[in-house]
Design an enzyme around this catalytic site. Structure first.
Site, PDB file in Angstrom:
ATOM      1  N   SER A   1       0.845  -1.347   0.102  1.00  0.00           N
ATOM      2  CA  SER A   1       0.216   0.092  -0.116  1.00  0.00           C
ATOM      3  C   SER A   1       0.895   1.069   0.013  1.00  0.00           C
ATOM      4  CB  SER A   1      -1.097  -0.230   1.199  1.00  0.00           C
ATOM      5  OG  SER A   1      -0.111  -0.058   2.391  1.00  0.00           O
TER       6      SER A   1
ATOM      7  N   LYS B   1      -5.739   8.980  -8.008  1.00  0.00           N
ATOM      8  CA  LYS B   1      -5.973   7.981  -7.112  1.00  0.00           C
ATOM      9  C   LYS B   1      -7.428   7.388  -7.053  1.00  0.00           C
ATOM     10  CE  LYS B   1      -4.508   5.894  -2.332  1.00  0.00           C
ATOM     11  NZ  LYS B   1      -5.810   5.583  -2.015  1.00  0.00           N
TER      12      LYS B   1
ATOM     13  N   CYS C   1     -52.456   9.530  -0.327  1.00  0.00           N
ATOM     14  CA  CYS C   1     -51.318  10.353   0.272  1.00  0.00           C
ATOM     15  C   CYS C   1     -50.800  11.189  -0.630  1.00  0.00           C
ATOM     16  CB  CYS C   1     -50.324   9.495   0.800  1.00  0.00           C
ATOM     17  SG  CYS C   1     -49.027  10.159   1.595  1.00  0.00           S
TER      18      CYS C   1
HETATM   19  S1  IVH Z   1      -0.049   2.605  -7.582  1.00  0.00           S
HETATM   20  C1  IVH Z   1       2.870   0.195  -4.332  1.00  0.00           C
HETATM   21  N1  IVH Z   1      -1.560   4.090  -8.646  1.00  0.00           N
HETATM   22  O1  IVH Z   1      -4.316   3.189  -3.808  1.00  0.00           O
HETATM   23  C2  IVH Z   1       1.431   0.595  -4.769  1.00  0.00           C
HETATM   24  N2  IVH Z   1      -2.377   2.830  -6.734  1.00  0.00           N
HETATM   25  O2  IVH Z   1      -2.529   2.416  -1.062  1.00  0.00           O
HETATM   26  C3  IVH Z   1       1.324   0.689  -6.216  1.00  0.00           C
HETATM   27  N3  IVH Z   1      -4.804   3.028  -6.108  1.00  0.00           N
HETATM   28  O3  IVH Z   1      -4.968   0.240  -2.785  1.00  0.00           O
HETATM   29  C4  IVH Z   1      -0.011   1.489  -6.387  1.00  0.00           C
HETATM   30  N4  IVH Z   1      -5.262   4.248  -7.612  1.00  0.00           N
HETATM   31  O4  IVH Z   1      -5.040   0.209  -5.270  1.00  0.00           O
HETATM   32  C5  IVH Z   1      -1.344   3.248  -7.972  1.00  0.00           C
HETATM   33  N5  IVH Z   1      -3.370   5.282  -9.984  1.00  0.00           N
HETATM   34  C6  IVH Z   1      -2.879   4.575  -8.792  1.00  0.00           C
HETATM   35  C7  IVH Z   1      -3.969   4.039  -7.879  1.00  0.00           C
HETATM   36  C8  IVH Z   1      -3.703   3.379  -6.766  1.00  0.00           C
HETATM   37  C9  IVH Z   1      -5.787   3.774  -6.902  1.00  0.00           C
HETATM   38  C10 IVH Z   1      -5.007   2.294  -4.882  1.00  0.00           C
HETATM   39  C11 IVH Z   1      -4.309   0.924  -4.768  1.00  0.00           C
HETATM   40  C12 IVH Z   1      -4.046   0.870  -3.161  1.00  0.00           C
HETATM   41  C13 IVH Z   1      -4.199   2.283  -2.825  1.00  0.00           C
HETATM   42  C14 IVH Z   1      -2.871   2.720  -2.401  1.00  0.00           C
END
Ligand code: IVH
Length: 686
Positions: free
Chosen positions: A97, A129, A445
């Site tokens: 994560s 994200k 109603c």
């Molecule tokens: S990169 C090493 N890119 O955000 C991790 N994560 O804690 C590489 N997430 O649950 C992840 N959008 O699933 C990455 N564009 C994005 C993302 C993304 C959502 C999620 C991922 C994880 C959390 C990060």
């Protein structure tokens, strides 16, 4: 030795086994390509009918040659037998994560640390994200073999059958011959669109089930269903953003991996970019924060990732997080405020909903003054009382919700909330059904009637823009509408007497309602507000039966023949039409000349989505006919002229709409030009 001939049923298409194999391969490739254009590229090339024809042909041939069915055939997306439980699998590489922050200072420190470690030029890959459920997809020699939830990051649950129902999950990689690795593990997010979530949750609430708190929870719940047919019913999307392993392929930059994901047929996060300075990172965060509310999916920040993969290896990871990436999150969309009063509203189905009236508070730039408490059980569980402090949450366009009560030291609390014993709108004694409280006064109603009117005119129903909340309330309050059928008897001179109405608005509303005399069957069905029947079920029913009377009189077993209609739905539909009051209400509507017509085969004409406005008297067609023809061509008929209008059809003695069209430069057609346009669009003129 006698040669064994394969035992096959006679093929309805008259194909030999060899020809069937070739044809199956050809159809699969074509369907895969159109799936990709439709779901990933959002640029479909085929009409639904043309696509269905390919699909059904493939299915028909596979039925004759079941040995030729492969797990990656497009026909295998529909969901299989329920599983007793999930198996667990170890991820091909740990699903880490990200470290996260909401502060600019932390982002600057992160950037400094990365620069120090990299001795010089730094490039970051920036992406939104996505706020969904994280899943790993594993492909062997280009074929999807496994899908695993994140779980504890090392081991997760196998949800392969469920993930296969998602149209944006490639069952087989594109461009396989050129660049498919022996083994590929992709990480991405499963999303549910906010609009789909709202429809879905409204149905959960209507049926007395506990609603989901967010699109993310709903997506996560959907992929963990033991019965993949249930997953298939929820509209999910998969967006890939990371390659966990790719045997035999070497990448140097993360952006190359994103390009490869695109080539393989995945959707990747929109708006990804590369930045070389921290200022650009901050600007990227600001621009997504501003766009956040306009999106139909939820994002909770942006992800900043070092683009250089060797650099990543050098920086390494802590026990939880990589040192080369950071999630730069948005301000939360939850806020604490006080419940001033708990009011109870009554919807069109008679369900009483407690609503917290709040001390207005800004959440992510929007002022929130009410939040739903859903139902009696919810209020009891959260024990929210008038005067309490609560944490509320707003997600996209989702109705704000009360997440929890916030404890206050030494605060004397008000009385426990009880649902009223009588309907606040009509005074009828309420009934309890499971967690729901209902007003049984279906016809009398006023709140339910108002709700039914608004629903009748809503966009997916008869699309009467003039029938909003305010107007519906006025019509009910002043006794102009006692039954839905009364809408068709409204006259401008009575409407003018209502507050807020003028001559023009009164005529427009009446015109608009009269323009609905030939509604498309599926819209009419949806407009009736049959329990369990949403937009897509209404369409399925209309396509299957093509006639209102056949639906009205259909038995449960006939209704079950409609794809997508289950036992509960069939019973709800049959009960609805069997109910005497409903039957009478529908008969009254039809007596006013309303004639629902079956859905015309829309061939994807050039008029799809075009907006038409009619003004003046037509001589060859009646207004309802003209409206119906425009709709058959895929167009929409609206009342007033704006810059968005595509055509104004001008009859004799046109009104002011014609002048407005000229002013705005909207194309004006006379009746014969309109008919020629329809002919060009290959709409059959009766
Ligand atoms: S990169 C090493 N890119 O955000 C991790 N994560 O804690 C590489 N997430 O649950 C992840 N959008 O699933 C990455 N564009 C994005 C993302 C993304 C959502 C999620 C991922 C994880 C959390 C990060």
């Amino acid at each position: 030795m006698a040669k064994r001939t394969p035992q096959v049923k006679p093929d309805p298409h008259g194909l030999s086994a060899r020809e069937a194999f070739d044809e199956i391969e050809r159809l699969r490739a074509e369907i895969r390509h159109h799936d990709y254009l439709y779901h990933v590229k959002a640029r479909p090339k085929l009409s639904d009918e043309e696509y269905d024809r390919l699909f059904w042909r493939l299915r028909a041939i596979e039925e004759v040659y079941p040995d030729l069915i492969t797990t990656d055939s497009p026909t295998q997306r529909v969901g299989g037998q329920p599983q007793p439980r999930f198996m667990t699998f170890v991820h091909t590489a740990p699903m880490l994560s990200l470290d996260s922050t909401q502060g600019e200072a932390v982002v600057r420190r992160f950037d400094e640390r990365v620069r120090k470690g990299m001795h010089g030029q730094v490039a970051y890959l920036l992406q939104p994200k996505l706020d969904g459920a994280s899943v790993e997809l594993v492909y062997e020699r280009g074929r999807l073999v496994r899908a695993v939830t994140r779980g504890n990051g090392t081991r997760g649950e196998g949800v392969t059958e469920n993930m296969k129902t998602i149209p944006t999950v490639p069952l087989r990689l594109r461009a396989v011959d050129r660049s498919a690795p022996e083994l590929l593990a992709v990480r991405g997010e499963v999303l549910m669109y906010v609009s789909d979530f709202e429809t879905f949750n409204a149905r959960m609430v209507d049926s007395g089930a506990q609603p989901y708190a967010s699109p993310r929870n709903s997506a996560a719940g959907a992929i963990r269903q033991l019965d993949s047919r249930v997953t298939a019913l929820r509209k999910l999307h998969f967006v890939a953003f990371d390659v966990l392993s790719a045997h035999g392929v070497t990448f140097h930059k993360d952006r190359e991996r994103v390009e490869a994901l695109l080539r393989w047929g995945f959707r990747v996060p929109e708006g990804g970019t590369v930045a070389t300075s921290v200022e650009e990172v901050l600007a990227y965060h600001r621009s997504w924060a501003a766009r956040r509310d306009t999106l139909d999916y939820e994002i909770d920040g942006v992800v900043v990732k070092l683009d250089d993969l060797d650099g990543r290896a050098d920086l390494g990871t802590t026990s939880h997080h990589p040192r080369w990436a950071l999630a730069y999150k948005f301000e939360p969309r939850s806020e604490v405020t006080r419940v001033e009063r708990i009011a109870v509203s009554v919807g069109r189905t008679g369900v009483l909903t407690p609503v917290g009236l709040l001390l207005p508070v800004q959440v992510g730039g929007v002022t929130i003054a009410r939040a739903s408490l859903h139902n009696r059980e919810e209020v009891r569980r959260k024990d929210v009382r008038e005067g309490d402090l609560v944490r509320i949450k707003r997600a996209g366009d989702v109705i704000p919700q009360v997440l929890e009560r916030v404890e206050e030291q030494g605060q004397r609390r008000g009385r426990r909330f009880e649902m009223p014993a009588e309907c606040p709108a009509c005074g009828t004694a309420v009934e309890e059904r499971g967690p729901l409280t209902l007003c049984p006064n279906r016809l009398g109603c006023p709140a339910q009637l108002k709700g039914r009117i608004v629903h009748f005119g809503s966009r997916n129903a008869l699309d009467i823009t003039g029938l909003g909340d305010k107007t519906a309330a006025l019509l009910v309050e002043h006794g102009l509408v006692i039954d839905l059928a009364d809408l068709f008897t409204l006259q401008p001179d009575r409407l003018i007497e209502l507050p807020g109405f003028a001559e023009q608005s009164a005529t427009d509303l009446v015109d608009e309602i009269q323009d609905c005399l030939r509604p498309e069957l599926h819209r009419f069905l949806y407009a009736l507000g049959i329990p369990e029947v949403g937009v897509s079920v209404a369409r399925d029913l209309a396509t299957h039966f093509r006639d209102l009377d056949r639906i009205r009189t259909a038995s449960v077993s006939k209704l079950l023949e409609v794809p997508g209609v289950g036992p509960r739905m069939s019973e709800a539909i049959r009960d609805f039409f069997a109910h005497e009051q409903n039957a009478r209400a529908i008969a009254a509507i039809l007596e006013h000349g309303v004639q629902p017509s079956p859905l015309a085969a829309s061939g994807g004409t050039g008029l799809a989505g075009k907006k038409f406005v009619f003004t003046g008297r037509l001589t060859r067609l009646t207004r309802p006919q003209a409206k119906q023809l425009a709709e058959r061509a895929g167009g929409r008929v609206v009342v007033s002229v704006s810059r968005e209008t595509d055509y104004v059809v001008v009859g004799e003695d046109p009104g002011s709409k014609y002048n407005r069209a000229v002013d705005l430069g909207v194309s004006a057609l006379d009746e014969s030009q309109f008919m020629a346009l329809l002919e060009d669009a290959q709409v059959e003129l009766e």
